[in-house]
Design a protein around this motif. Structure first.
Motif, mmCIF file in Angstrom:
data_model
loop_
_atom_site.group_PDB
_atom_site.id
_atom_site.type_symbol
_atom_site.label_atom_id
_atom_site.label_comp_id
_atom_site.label_asym_id
_atom_site.label_seq_id
_atom_site.Cartn_x
_atom_site.Cartn_y
_atom_site.Cartn_z
ATOM 1 N N ALA A 1 -1.677 8.397 -3.394
ATOM 2 C CA ALA A 1 -0.321 8.184 -3.892
ATOM 3 C C ALA A 1 0.539 7.398 -2.903
ATOM 4 O O ALA A 1 1.594 6.874 -3.272
ATOM 5 C CB ALA A 1 0.324 9.532 -4.195
ATOM 6 N N ASP A 2 0.108 7.323 -1.633
ATOM 7 C CA ASP A 2 0.879 6.551 -0.650
ATOM 8 C C ASP A 2 0.326 5.133 -0.490
ATOM 9 O O ASP A 2 0.457 4.509 0.559
ATOM 10 C CB ASP A 2 0.900 7.272 0.701
ATOM 11 C CG ASP A 2 -0.492 7.455 1.279
ATOM 12 O OD1 ASP A 2 -1.487 7.190 0.545
ATOM 13 O OD2 ASP A 2 -0.605 7.868 2.446
ATOM 14 N N ASN A 3 -0.319 4.633 -1.565
ATOM 15 C CA ASN A 3 -0.786 3.241 -1.632
ATOM 16 C C ASN A 3 -1.844 2.922 -0.588
ATOM 17 O O ASN A 3 -1.848 1.833 0.001
ATOM 18 C CB ASN A 3 0.392 2.271 -1.498
ATOM 19 C CG ASN A 3 1.399 2.432 -2.625
ATOM 20 O OD1 ASN A 3 1.028 2.766 -3.752
ATOM 21 N ND2 ASN A 3 2.664 2.224 -2.320
ATOM 22 N N HIS A 4 -2.761 3.839 -0.374
ATOM 23 C CA HIS A 4 -3.899 3.609 0.504
ATOM 24 C C HIS A 4 -5.200 3.756 -0.275
ATOM 25 O O HIS A 4 -5.244 4.428 -1.313
ATOM 26 C CB HIS A 4 -3.893 4.590 1.682
ATOM 27 C CG HIS A 4 -2.984 4.187 2.805
ATOM 28 N ND1 HIS A 4 -1.605 4.248 2.696
ATOM 29 C CD2 HIS A 4 -3.254 3.717 4.054
ATOM 30 C CE1 HIS A 4 -1.066 3.833 3.822
ATOM 31 N NE2 HIS A 4 -2.038 3.504 4.663
ATOM 32 N N SER B 1 -1.795 -3.186 0.811
ATOM 33 C CA SER B 1 -1.162 -4.446 1.224
ATOM 34 C C SER B 1 -2.065 -5.292 2.099
ATOM 35 O O SER B 1 -1.749 -6.461 2.364
ATOM 36 C CB SER B 1 0.136 -4.150 1.977
ATOM 37 O OG SER B 1 -0.116 -3.309 3.100
ATOM 38 N N CYS B 2 -3.181 -4.749 2.559
ATOM 39 C CA CYS B 2 -4.089 -5.490 3.440
ATOM 40 C C CYS B 2 -5.102 -6.290 2.633
ATOM 41 O O CYS B 2 -6.280 -5.920 2.513
ATOM 42 C CB CYS B 2 -4.817 -4.548 4.384
ATOM 43 S SG CYS B 2 -3.822 -3.977 5.771
ATOM 44 N N GLY B 3 -4.660 -7.350 2.016
ATOM 45 C CA GLY B 3 -5.591 -8.309 1.447
ATOM 46 C C GLY B 3 -6.231 -7.950 0.133
ATOM 47 O O GLY B 3 -7.078 -8.703 -0.355
ATOM 48 N N LEU C 1 -6.176 -0.777 9.312
ATOM 49 C CA LEU C 1 -7.543 -0.528 8.861
ATOM 50 C C LEU C 1 -8.241 0.429 9.816
ATOM 51 O O LEU C 1 -8.294 0.194 11.021
ATOM 52 C CB LEU C 1 -8.328 -1.837 8.773
ATOM 53 C CG LEU C 1 -9.841 -1.716 8.498
ATOM 54 C CD1 LEU C 1 -10.098 -1.078 7.141
ATOM 55 C CD2 LEU C 1 -10.515 -3.083 8.611
ATOM 56 N N SER C 2 -8.759 1.500 9.275
ATOM 57 C CA SER C 2 -9.458 2.511 10.067
ATOM 58 C C SER C 2 -10.888 2.641 9.556
ATOM 59 O O SER C 2 -11.116 2.799 8.349
ATOM 60 C CB SER C 2 -8.739 3.864 9.962
ATOM 61 O OG SER C 2 -9.508 4.898 10.546
ATOM 62 N N VAL C 3 -11.848 2.556 10.487
ATOM 63 C CA VAL C 3 -13.271 2.687 10.146
ATOM 64 C C VAL C 3 -13.889 3.733 11.066
ATOM 65 O O VAL C 3 -13.787 3.627 12.293
ATOM 66 C CB VAL C 3 -14.014 1.345 10.292
ATOM 67 C CG1 VAL C 3 -15.481 1.511 9.895
ATOM 68 C CG2 VAL C 3 -13.356 0.255 9.446
ATOM 69 N N PRO D 1 -1.637 7.180 -8.956
ATOM 70 C CA PRO D 1 -2.867 6.481 -9.338
ATOM 71 C C PRO D 1 -3.284 6.840 -10.749
ATOM 72 O O PRO D 1 -3.201 7.990 -11.165
ATOM 73 C CB PRO D 1 -3.892 6.982 -8.317
ATOM 74 C CG PRO D 1 -3.098 7.580 -7.201
ATOM 75 C CD PRO D 1 -1.832 8.070 -7.801
ATOM 76 N N LEU D 2 -3.757 5.840 -11.494
ATOM 77 C CA LEU D 2 -4.235 6.087 -12.848
ATOM 78 C C LEU D 2 -5.725 6.374 -12.872
ATOM 79 O O LEU D 2 -6.183 7.274 -13.565
ATOM 80 C CB LEU D 2 -3.938 4.875 -13.741
ATOM 81 C CG LEU D 2 -2.464 4.570 -14.005
ATOM 82 C CD1 LEU D 2 -2.341 3.346 -14.894
ATOM 83 C CD2 LEU D 2 -1.800 5.764 -14.670
#
Length: 507
Positions: A150-153, A201-203, A185-187, A254-255
């Protein structure tokens, strides 16, 4: 999605069309704007491809569907063919089964949420929950877990055994995001999982779909190619993954999550009709069954009848067949008169001869899916008139209402009849809303023992009929010594009348 059409007859003329979302037909050809392409293989067969977001692909029942029609003219005759091409959408948010979670080693677990998360929330994220592990109770278990928060991630966890052979996790890359321009970005990864977390927002590629905003990201695992003296080999799998997150334009909730892999996997389960069959076994071992030509099956009163209800055309071992109500009638219809056999899954306690439930596994070891079977035996009876208490005669049919159960944490699919209270016959009513009702292949003819002895004499006396004999047979249904004597007298009189020359009278 891809569809192959076998090579057609050399003399056949055909037209290949595709239906759009409004049901209108279009000539199918290479069309980059609509995401379709058509090609030929060396063997003459045709290959049709379509993009998931093309002009002729629609979403239906959790899958993407494209309808293709073929009109073929052969020897002056026109033939029409229609095919629905379907590709499923992987459920990336379903919680893993207990077996899957138990198979993840402790050292291979990656945390899916904070340690204080509740079980329902953890499983709602598509993760495993272990209350015994206080340090990491919620961890990843599926081969693929995708979350649109819900926080756009976006959060994506990939298991090494998502492909065969296993992935080299260090080679998995997020193609749509540049790490240099996306510091958020976290991996993280270990020997079994790799997890990506990044903001939309990252691409992420973006498009409008009606009242939804759809963000798309692509992942790819590269192959490790080894070269020696001009020869190159690889032992790695190729993995391409597309994650789509849909959000409402008026909010940030999110849907849905959509996941596509190449090639798309087969669906684990499908919807379809529930086919049931009720059979009568010849013995208590259920080694063989009466066939269609054997009905009506003749049984003596109080003799056991061994019945079986089974699921047909299903191979899912997790399915459990449940019998809700079973009853007997004097006709093929399920109307009155009725006699209950099973009530609320358990033997009817108002009967002085209780129905015996028989475990399928104990009765026969060669049953492929024991949970697909329900077996029970009853003692034979005959319907009688309520007022005169005389036997009504005729045939008896069996019926059962049934459903299929899938075991889960909230439903064990087991029936416990040990503590059921006794219920009288008047309280038993067949629930008309049960959707699946199965009836025995044929009826059973229940007769008394003296009737069996009389039946064996029919070969010699089959044509015998007289008022005395008919009256005597009616009295015999009530039993008693007098009735037996009357039957013998009537049979003797009939036999004497049919063979007058065999008897003489001496003074």
């Amino acid at each position: 999605m891809q569809f192959s059409l076998p090579s057609l007859d050399i003399d056949a003329a055909f037209v290949l069309t595709v239906l759009d979302n409004q049901g209108k037909s279009h000539y199918l050809h290479n069309n980059s704007a609509c995401g379709t392409w058509v090609g030929l293989k060396p063997d003459g067969s045709m290959v049709i491809g379509a993009a998931y977001d093309g002009c002729y692909v629609r979403e239906k029942d959790g899958a993407y569907v494209m309808t293709i029609t073929l009109e073929e003219v052969l020897n002056g005759e026109v033939q029409h063919h229609r095919k629905d091409l379907k590709c499923p959408i992987l459920p990336a948010m379903d919680s893993p089964s207990p077996d899957v979670c138990a198979a993840i080693k402790r050292e291979d677990r990656l945390s899916c949420a904070n340690p204080r998360v509740a079980k329902d929330l953890c499983e709602g994220l598509g993760c495993c929950f272990s209350p015994r592990d206080s340090a990491m109770p919620c961890y990843y278990g599926n081969k693929l877990t995708a979350q649109c928060t819900a926080d756009n991630h976006v959060l994506v966890a990939i298991y090494k055994d998502m492909t065969t052979p296993s992935l080299i996790l260090d080679s998995v890359n997020l193609l749509t995001v540049n790490p240099a321009s996306c510091p958020e970005l976290s991996v993280s990864n270990n020997n079994a999982f790799i997890v990506f977390r990044f903001p939309l927002s990252c691409g992420s590629s973006f498009q409008m779909d009606g009242d939804k905003m759809v963000y798309e990201n692509r992942f790819e695992a590269t192959k490790d190619v080894v070269t020696w003296q001009g020869t190159s080999i690889t032992r790695d799998s190729t993995m391409r993954l597309t994650i789509r997150c849909g959000y409402a334009r008026s909010g940030i909730v999110p849907l849905q999550v959509e996941v596509f892999t190449l090639p798309p996997p087969l669906p684990v389960s499908t919807y379809g009709p529930l086919l049931l069959e009720m059979r009568i076994a010849r013995d208590q071992q259920y080694a063989s069954y009466f066939s269609e030509g054997d009905y009506p099956v003749v049984k003596l009163l109080r003799e056991p009848v061994y019945l079986e209800v089974r699921i047909l055309q299903r191979t899912d071992a997790s399915l459990v067949l449940i019998l809700h109500e079973c009853w007997a009638t004097s006709s093929e219809a399920t109307q009155q008169p009725q006699w209950p056999i099973l009530v609320n899954r358990c033997p009817f306690t108002g009967d002085n001869y209780l129905t015996q439930l028989i475990p399928a596994g104990a009765a026969s070891l060669n049953v492929p899916f024991p949970s697909h079977y329900q077996r029970f035996s009853i003692n034979t009876f005959t319907f009688v008139d309520e007022r005169s208490q005389l036997s009504l005669g005729g045939l008896v049919y069996f019926h059962c209402s049934a459903s299929v159960c899938v075991p889960s944490t909230s439903e064990s699919c087991r029936t416990n009849c040990a503590r059921r209270k006794k219920r009288v016959a008047e309280m038993w009513v067949v629930e008309e809303h049960m959707e699946n009702i199965v009836t025995s292949d044929g009826p059973v003819d229940f007769i008394a023992e003296q009737d069996e002895q009389t039946r064996t004499m029919k070969g010699d006396l089959g044509a015998c009929s007289s008022p005395l004999l008919d009256w005597a047979r009616g009295v015999a249904a009530a039993g008693g010594v007098l009735a037996v004597i009357l039957v013998v007298m009537a049979l003797w009189n009939c036999h004497r009348n049919q063979n007058p020359k065999m008897y003489t009278v001496k003074a």
